[in-house]
Scaffold this active site. Structure first.
Site, PDB file in Angstrom:
ATOM      1  N   GLU A   1       0.817  -1.226   0.000  1.00  0.00           N
ATOM      2  CA  GLU A   1       0.000   0.000   0.000  1.00  0.00           C
ATOM      3  C   GLU A   1       0.846   1.270   0.000  1.00  0.00           C
ATOM      4  O   GLU A   1       0.479   2.269   0.609  1.00  0.00           O
ATOM      5  CB  GLU A   1      -0.938   0.020   1.220  1.00  0.00           C
ATOM      6  CG  GLU A   1      -1.998  -1.056   1.193  1.00  0.00           C
ATOM      7  CD  GLU A   1      -3.088  -0.839   2.243  1.00  0.00           C
ATOM      8  OE1 GLU A   1      -2.812  -0.162   3.250  1.00  0.00           O
ATOM      9  OE2 GLU A   1      -4.204  -1.329   2.038  1.00  0.00           O
TER      10      GLU A   1
ATOM     11  N   GLU B   1      -6.827  -7.563  -0.446  1.00  0.00           N
ATOM     12  CA  GLU B   1      -7.327  -7.505   0.938  1.00  0.00           C
ATOM     13  C   GLU B   1      -8.795  -7.138   0.940  1.00  0.00           C
ATOM     14  O   GLU B   1      -9.154  -5.979   0.721  1.00  0.00           O
ATOM     15  CB  GLU B   1      -6.555  -6.473   1.773  1.00  0.00           C
ATOM     16  CG  GLU B   1      -5.138  -6.878   2.105  1.00  0.00           C
ATOM     17  CD  GLU B   1      -4.434  -5.850   2.997  1.00  0.00           C
ATOM     18  OE1 GLU B   1      -5.108  -5.119   3.758  1.00  0.00           O
ATOM     19  OE2 GLU B   1      -3.201  -5.775   2.904  1.00  0.00           O
TER      20      GLU B   1
END
Ligand code: GAL
Length: 845
Positions: free
Chosen positions: A183, A252
């Protein structure tokens, strides 16, 4: 042995070996999907982080994942547990990554290895070892020589280990995918141009390691080719990869959320989770990963933070203790089967999406004779009847129906066709129970932790030191001590009753002792780690000692420059009177002690000398080590310790840390609901429970850490508690429930079944006790008709077959599992012309 038996065994073995080695030799991708051995695949993945459970639990967790319909297990690699000291590696026990990957392979599942090595993950310091912070000239996660060199060294080490063990799919192993960074795109703008250079460097570095399988970067819009940029979030149906040559992947899908000390317990209704998954595959996705599928436990001091709890349950389909969570696990299993029924259509083409009215959408995957469709109602209020291909379908609000042949609905995400379980912990005392001395524990012994400086390695410095730079996170604790002379004419003494000690700390918590006595404490929270306290103090003329115990509760793991977030008492520290008098101690000479005396002595194993058990057990006393012995509860069900009655500290069972405990950190009293409306966008604070209660009172003790008897429990208690109130808890299933309607869309299995008989028999109600050693011991409720309520509170209505209870008893009592056809053939017809359902609540023992 007969020849055909031998043949059977030989062929079973051969199949077994094949199952283990039949991973694709080539993994590539195209615009639709990952391509394994030349075939596009629809894959369902789930996260299990190996150090958050024990090696003894792994095989079972993996099997339950496979049974739940997963194809892939995802894990991060946690640098700081593997290389606690630079160049000194640890891959033993819970850190045995190779063993974990091999167990996944043995179950016939694939692995997605997210190396990071930055992982976030609510893990201490985001997975970075603390020594990294002390390397000269280092800047984390940017275009910085020392950082890049270390990141490359560790990544290369992990890739090398995997290659040596032949674990990449390109070598016949299970690893089909790897992640670099994590991320970074969420925060890279804070690093300016250097951030971009670093990101590209990381991508190239990863590619150069030549794993033979694709790399992904999650939440990185500009991930360079051939790296696949993937989506993380509660929903990813609107996501598009950054190139037409890349598939739509979701790394995710948050199955719930993590818990913080002081927070309420988050949960995510399965209807919403299933909706999000179905929407993703409806809109063209072909790879989805549950974060987490099993969350587990933050043992020891591994938790990130600050203030992330020891439990990392995450409301995942497999709970913290390794038991399946119903109806979540079961409903998702049905969903996975339904999606897999569509696989050939999904991989053949992209979907054609059409509107069927406001908030109503159809996606059709059609080529030649193959056709699969998804019908969605994304409205949050109104159920709808939609017309699709000339047929009418009922699609409730915020749900998706799956039609693997473009005609029959095998599943609607909002219709739960699964058992529900009510879990329960039975509690028993740790201390001697005269009635059953064999189950029993013993007495407590204790050692006081000295207030203030007690170790030879203490040192003095002028001014206040930042904590993490001082402790290097070797301990949660740092003592700041000072002795100050207060002259008898000091103005502060004139206004003694109003004198306060004013302390400003970056966090995370502190305890202040004046002249050896606890005067007050302060703690930050997950929203604001800082502590600012004004503690009333009584000073004496002459020498006064001020001992401040500052502590961390898990180091920051997220955000730009998270590694630079400090902790500890950086000041000012002042004595202040209401009359304006004040003494600023901030820049005076302070004495520091990293860690506790008890840590130096190794008290956590319970073995050192000095433990006393006379005259009486001290309770509600700060800074004290306690020790006792206890026997494991009989059976094999999971075990926890209920720390209600204790304050805050850390606990060890047979020398292994079960983590930080903090039952006095209570969740806010409002904002909870037990029946959260699943319709509408989920967020991490939408569905919360446990208001007004300790955020975490139960702490998992893995069975494999326990012997039958004579287990040593050691606690370090900071603020004061009563250890005789600690209870041992065993996890049981209080009730099993199932609710199935006559007209329930035929379960996926039935649709898939060749047997005409099975198709005709209609819906079945299935019940199964979670453990193989259990049987259904009573039927608490059974009704065929129009029963009302939910598991634990079902009620009869007027329409109720009078035979239901005895029929269900006959079919189920004494067996681990039973199945009953939900039809008037079995139960008779208590009310004509009305849709009837069978509701059962049973208990297992
Ligand atoms: C994501 C992160 C994960 C985890 C998750 C929240 O942003 O990539 O590692 O921290 O949030 O549980």
């Amino acid at each position: 042995m007969r020849g055909d038996v031998i043949l059977l065994i030989v062929s079973c073995l051969a199949i077994g070996i094949l199952a283990r080695t039949s991973f694709g030799a080539t993994v590539t991708y195209d615009q639709r999907a990952l391509v394994i051995d030349g075939k596009r695949r629809v894959l369902i993945s789930g996260s299990i982080h190996y150090p958050r459970s024990t090696p003894e639990m792994w095989a079972d967790l993996i099997q339950k994942s496979k049974d739940g319909g997963l194809d892939v297990i995802e894990t991060y690699v946690f640098w700081n547990i593997h290389e606690p000291v630079r160049n000194q590696y640890n891959f033993e026990g819970r850190n045995d990554l190779v063993k974990f990957v091999k167990l996944v392979a043995e179950a016939g599942l694939y692995v997605h290895l997210r190396i990071g090595p930055y992982v976030c993950a609510e893990w201490n310091y985001g997975g970075f070892p603390l020594w990294l912070h002390f390397m000269p000239g280092i800047e984390f996660r940017t275009d910085n020589g020392p950082f890049k060199a270390e990141m490359q060294r560790f990544t290369t080490k992990i890739v090398g280990m995997m290659k040596d063990e032949k674990l990449y799919a390109s070598q016949g192993g299970p690893i089909i995918l790897s992640q670099i960074e994590n991320e970074y795109g969420n925060i890279d703008s804070s690093y300016g141009a250097a951030g971009k250079t670093y990101m590209k460097w990381a991508a190239n570095m990863a590619i150069s390691l030549d794993t033979g399988v694709p790399w992904v970067m999650c939440q990185q819009r500009d991930a360079p080719d051939p790296i696949i940029n993937t989506c993380n979030g509660f929903y990813c149906d609107q996501f598009t990869p950054n190139s037409k040559t890349k598939p739509m992947m979701w790394t995710e899908n948050w199955s719930g959320w993590f818990l913080s000390f002081g927070g309420r317990v988050p949960y995510r209704p399965v209807e919403d989770l299933a909706f999000a998954v179905a929407r993703f595959y409806q809109r063209g996705g072909t790879f989805q990963n549950y974060y987490m599928y099993h969350g587990g436990t933050n043992f020891g001091r591994t938790t990130g933070g600050p203030f992330i709890s020891t439990s990392y349950d995450y409301d995942a389909p497999i709970d913290e203790y390794g038991l399946i969570r119903q109806p979540k696990w079961g409903q998702l299993k049905e969903l996975h089967k339904a999606i897999k029924l569509c696989e050939s259509a999904l991989v053949a083409t992209a979907p054609t999406i059409t509107s069927l009215g406001q908030n109503l959408e159809a996606a059709v995957y059609k080529t030649g004779s193959i056709c699969a469709a998804f019908l969605a109602n994304v409205g949050t209020q109104s159920d709808a009847n939609v017309t699709f291909n000339g047929n009418s379908y009922f699609v409730p609000a915020w749900s998706v129906s799956i039609l693997p042949d473009c005609k029959s609905v095998v599943l609607n995400t909002a219709k739960i066709n699964s058992v529900t379980e009510i879990p329960r912990f039975t509690l028993q005392s740790l201390n001697i129970d005269a009635d059953s001395p064999e189950t029993l524990g013993s007495q407590w012994s204790w050692i006081n932790e000295p207030v203030g400086i007690s170790r030879k390695d203490a040192f003095s410095k002028p001014g206040l030191l930042e904590q993490i730079n001082t402790t290097a996170d070797k301990s949660d604790y740092l003592w700041y001590s000072i002795s100050t002379d207060i002259k008898s004419d000091e103005p502060l003494l004139k206004d003694e009753s109003h004198t306060v000690l004013h302390v400003e700390s970056l966090g995370h918590a502190l305890h202040a002792f004046i002249n050896g006595k606890l005067a007050g404490s302060g703690t930050g929270s997950s929203n604001n780690a800082k502590v600012s306290v004004k503690i009333p103090v009584t000073l004496q003329p002459g020498k006064n000692t001020i001992d401040l115990l500052s502590l961390t509760v898990g180091l920051q793991n997220y955000g730009a420059f998270f590694d630079k977030v400090g902790a500890g008492i950086t000041g000012p520290v002042k004595l202040e009177g209401s009359n304006g008098a004040s003494i600023d101690l901030s820049s005076q000479q302070w004495t520091y002690q990293v860690g506790l005396k008890g840590e130096e002595l190794g008290l956590s194993t319970g073995s050192s000398s000095g433990w006393v058990s006379q005259p009486t057990l001290p309770v509600k006393q700060p800074l004290i080590w306690y020790k006792t012995k206890f026997d494991a509860p009989a059976g094999s069900s999971p075990v926890a310790l209920d720390f209600t009655g204790m304050g805050k500290g850390e606990a060890w069972v047979n020398g292994q840390s079960i983590g930080r405990y903090w039952p006095t950190n209570i969740a806010p009293g409002s904002g909870c609901t037990d029946s959260c409306n699943y319709r509408g966008s989920y967020s991490s604070n939408k569905c919360l429970k446990n208001c007004g209660k300790p955020s975490q009172s139960l702490y998992h003790v893995p069975r494999s850490w326990l012997q039958a008897s004579g287990n040593t429990l050691v606690l370090f208690e900071e603020i004061g508690g009563n250890p005789s109130e600690i209870q041992i808890a065993t996890r049981q299933t209080e009730s099993l429930c199932s609710y199935i309607s006559e007209s329930h869309p035929s379960p996926v299995d039935m649709w898939n079944s060749d047997s005409e008989k099975a198709r005709k028999s209609g819906p079945m109600l299935l019940l199964e006790c979670p453990s193989p050693s259990q049987v259904i011991s009573s039927i608490k409720f059974a009704s065929f008709g129009t029963p009302r309520g939910t598991c634990g509170s079902f009620k009869h209505s007027k329409c109720n077959s009078s035979h239901a209870h005895s029929i269900v008893q006959k079919a189920c009592l004494g067996s681990r599992s039973c199945s009953i056809s939900v039809s008037t053939d079995v139960f008779g017809n208590p009310c004509r012309g009305v849709l009837k359902s069978l509701a059962v609540e049973a208990s297992c023992t």
